[in-house]
Write a protein that holds these residues in place. Structure first.
Motif, PDB file in Angstrom:
ATOM      1  N   LEU A   1      17.042  72.584  51.494  1.00  0.00           N
ATOM      2  CA  LEU A   1      18.180  72.662  52.408  1.00  0.00           C
ATOM      3  C   LEU A   1      17.749  73.484  53.608  1.00  0.00           C
ATOM      4  CD1 LEU A   1      21.280  73.456  50.156  1.00  0.00           C
ATOM      5  CD2 LEU A   1      20.964  71.439  51.590  1.00  0.00           C
ATOM      6  N   THR A   2      17.998  72.970  54.808  1.00  0.00           N
ATOM      7  CA  THR A   2      17.732  73.716  56.037  1.00  0.00           C
ATOM      8  C   THR A   2      18.816  73.371  57.053  1.00  0.00           C
ATOM      9  OG1 THR A   2      16.351  71.979  56.988  1.00  0.00           O
ATOM     10  CG2 THR A   2      15.212  73.676  55.722  1.00  0.00           C
ATOM     11  N   GLY A   3      18.846  74.129  58.128  1.00  0.00           N
ATOM     12  CA  GLY A   3      19.723  73.813  59.249  1.00  0.00           C
ATOM     13  C   GLY A   3      21.186  73.677  58.884  1.00  0.00           C
ATOM     14  N   ASP A   4      21.835  72.652  59.430  1.00  0.00           N
ATOM     15  CA  ASP A   4      23.270  72.446  59.231  1.00  0.00           C
ATOM     16  C   ASP A   4      23.666  72.276  57.763  1.00  0.00           C
ATOM     17  OD1 ASP A   4      23.705  72.728  61.942  1.00  0.00           O
ATOM     18  OD2 ASP A   4      23.711  70.563  62.338  1.00  0.00           O
ATOM     19  N   PRO A   5      22.933  71.495  56.957  1.00  0.00           N
ATOM     20  CA  PRO A   5      23.327  71.390  55.546  1.00  0.00           C
ATOM     21  C   PRO A   5      23.292  72.741  54.812  1.00  0.00           C
ATOM     22  CG  PRO A   5      21.858  69.597  56.112  1.00  0.00           C
ATOM     23  CD  PRO A   5      21.856  70.554  57.279  1.00  0.00           C
ATOM     24  N   LEU A   6      22.299  73.576  55.123  1.00  0.00           N
ATOM     25  CA  LEU A   6      22.230  74.911  54.521  1.00  0.00           C
ATOM     26  C   LEU A   6      23.440  75.732  54.954  1.00  0.00           C
ATOM     27  CD1 LEU A   6      20.773  77.142  52.924  1.00  0.00           C
ATOM     28  CD2 LEU A   6      19.499  77.648  55.006  1.00  0.00           C
ATOM     29  N   GLY A   7      23.750  75.715  56.237  1.00  0.00           N
ATOM     30  CA  GLY A   7      24.900  76.458  56.750  1.00  0.00           C
ATOM     31  C   GLY A   7      26.207  75.971  56.163  1.00  0.00           C
ATOM     32  N   ALA A   8      26.360  74.647  56.010  1.00  0.00           N
ATOM     33  CA  ALA A   8      27.594  74.084  55.452  1.00  0.00           C
ATOM     34  C   ALA A   8      27.782  74.513  54.008  1.00  0.00           C
ATOM     35  CB  ALA A   8      27.571  72.560  55.562  1.00  0.00           C
ATOM     36  N   LEU A   9      26.711  74.491  53.231  1.00  0.00           N
ATOM     37  CA  LEU A   9      26.833  74.920  51.831  1.00  0.00           C
ATOM     38  C   LEU A   9      27.126  76.413  51.761  1.00  0.00           C
ATOM     39  CD1 LEU A   9      26.761  74.201  48.854  1.00  0.00           C
ATOM     40  CD2 LEU A   9      24.272  74.565  48.917  1.00  0.00           C
ATOM     41  N   ALA A  10      26.461  77.203  52.576  1.00  0.00           N
ATOM     42  CA  ALA A  10      26.691  78.656  52.586  1.00  0.00           C
ATOM     43  C   ALA A  10      28.132  78.977  52.947  1.00  0.00           C
ATOM     44  CB  ALA A  10      25.732  79.331  53.566  1.00  0.00           C
ATOM     45  N   ALA A  11      28.731  78.181  53.828  1.00  0.00           N
ATOM     46  CA  ALA A  11      30.123  78.415  54.231  1.00  0.00           C
ATOM     47  C   ALA A  11      31.092  78.218  53.069  1.00  0.00           C
ATOM     48  CB  ALA A  11      30.490  77.484  55.385  1.00  0.00           C
ATOM     49  N   ARG A  12      30.673  77.506  52.046  1.00  0.00           N
ATOM     50  CA  ARG A  12      31.522  77.255  50.877  1.00  0.00           C
ATOM     51  C   ARG A  12      31.301  78.270  49.757  1.00  0.00           C
ATOM     52  NH1 ARG A  12      30.314  71.301  49.291  1.00  0.00           N
ATOM     53  NH2 ARG A  12      31.709  71.902  47.613  1.00  0.00           N
ATOM     54  N   ALA A  13      30.465  79.272  50.002  1.00  0.00           N
ATOM     55  CA  ALA A  13      30.107  80.230  48.954  1.00  0.00           C
ATOM     56  C   ALA A  13      31.264  81.169  48.643  1.00  0.00           C
ATOM     57  CB  ALA A  13      28.888  81.049  49.383  1.00  0.00           C
ATOM     58  N   PRO A  14      31.482  81.414  47.349  1.00  0.00           N
ATOM     59  CA  PRO A  14      32.478  82.427  46.980  1.00  0.00           C
ATOM     60  C   PRO A  14      31.893  83.819  47.222  1.00  0.00           C
ATOM     61  CG  PRO A  14      31.382  81.592  45.028  1.00  0.00           C
ATOM     62  CD  PRO A  14      30.858  80.782  46.194  1.00  0.00           C
ATOM     63  N   ALA A  15      32.746  84.815  47.208  1.00  0.00           N
ATOM     64  CA  ALA A  15      32.267  86.194  47.330  1.00  0.00           C
ATOM     65  C   ALA A  15      31.420  86.520  46.106  1.00  0.00           C
ATOM     66  CB  ALA A  15      33.447  87.151  47.426  1.00  0.00           C
ATOM     67  N   VAL A  16      30.357  87.235  46.324  1.00  0.00           N
ATOM     68  CA  VAL A  16      29.484  87.638  45.233  1.00  0.00           C
ATOM     69  C   VAL A  16      29.725  89.111  44.941  1.00  0.00           C
ATOM     70  CG1 VAL A  16      27.085  87.918  44.505  1.00  0.00           C
ATOM     71  CG2 VAL A  16      27.749  85.924  45.868  1.00  0.00           C
ATOM     72  N   VAL A  17      29.969  89.406  43.689  1.00  0.00           N
ATOM     73  CA  VAL A  17      30.171  90.797  43.274  1.00  0.00           C
ATOM     74  C   VAL A  17      28.795  91.401  43.032  1.00  0.00           C
ATOM     75  CG1 VAL A  17      31.195  92.311  41.550  1.00  0.00           C
ATOM     76  CG2 VAL A  17      32.398  90.226  42.255  1.00  0.00           C
TER      77      VAL A  17
END
Length: 167
Positions: free
Chosen positions: A147-163
Motif C-alpha cells: 500500500l502506498t500513496g492514496d490507498p495507504l492514506g485512505a486505509l489509515a483514515a479508517r483506523a480506530p484509535a490505538v490504546v
C-alpha cells in the motif's frame, strides 16, 4: 573486503541505490536523500544496517547490502530481511555478491537468526540463478502486497484509535 558502512559512505550508498533502481527500471522511485539515509542508518534509532564490498585491487566500492532484522511468529525467532543487494556491473563476477551474502549469513548465524530472506524480481534471471546456486529457495506461493500513496492514506483514515501500552 567486506566491512560495515560508516556515515562517510552515505553518498556512495545513495549512488548505488539509484544505480540499482535504474537497473530495476524504477529510477524515479529512488527518492531517498543523503540526509534521510544518514538518519535512517546512523541516527539514534537505526532502521537498517549496511555492509560495503570493496574491490581488493582497486579499493573502490564494488557493492552493498542493506538489511534489517525481522521477526517470525511461527518460529518465535528473529531473522534477517535483505532489502537491497547490489554489485556494480564493472565489478561483477569477482565474488563480491557472494561475499556480501556470506557475511550476512554469518551475521544470521552469530545472532541466532533462523531465517535469511529477500525478494527478487521475477524477470531478473541472472540473480535468480545466482541465488539458487547458493541454495536459496524461491517461495513462489507468496505474493508481495504493498500500500502506498492514496490507498495507504485512505486505509489509515479508517483506523480506530490505538490504546498505547505502558512500557
Amino acid at each position: 573486503m567486506i566491512r560495515e558502512a560508516t556515515v562517510d559512505d552515505v553518498p556512495e550508498i545513495r549512488a548505488m541505490i539509484r544505480e540499482l533502481a535504474a537497473y530495476e527500471k524504477a529510477a524515479e522511485q529512488a527518492r531517498a536523500t543523503e540526509e534521510q539515509l544518514r538518519a535512517a542508518l546512523f541516527g539514534d534509532r537505526p532502521a537498517a544496517s549496511v555492509l560495503i564490498a570493496e574491490d581488493d585491487t582497486t579499493g573502490e566500492v564494488a557493492g552493498f547490502a542493506l538489511w534489517f532484522p525481522r521477526f517470525s511468529t511461527w518460529t518465535g525467532t528473529r531473522g534477517m530481511h535483505l532489502e537491497d543487494l547490489y554489485v556494480r556491473p564493472r565489478t561483477r563476477g569477482a565474488g563480491h555478491g557472494r561475499a556480501l551474502l556470506a557475511a550476512l549469513a554469518a551475521i544470521c548465524r552469530d545472532s541466532g537468526f533462523e531465517r535469511f530472506e529477500w525478494m527478487v524480481l521475477d524477470w531478473n534471471e541472472p540473480a535468480i540463478a545466482f541465488y539458487q546456486a547458493l541454495g536459496a529457495e524461491l517461495l513462489e506461493e507468496w505474493t508481495l502486497c504493498r500500500l502506498t500513496g492514496d490507498p495507504l492514506g485512505a486505509l489509515a483514515a479508517r483506523a480506530p484509535a490505538v490504546v498505547r501500552a505502558a512500557r
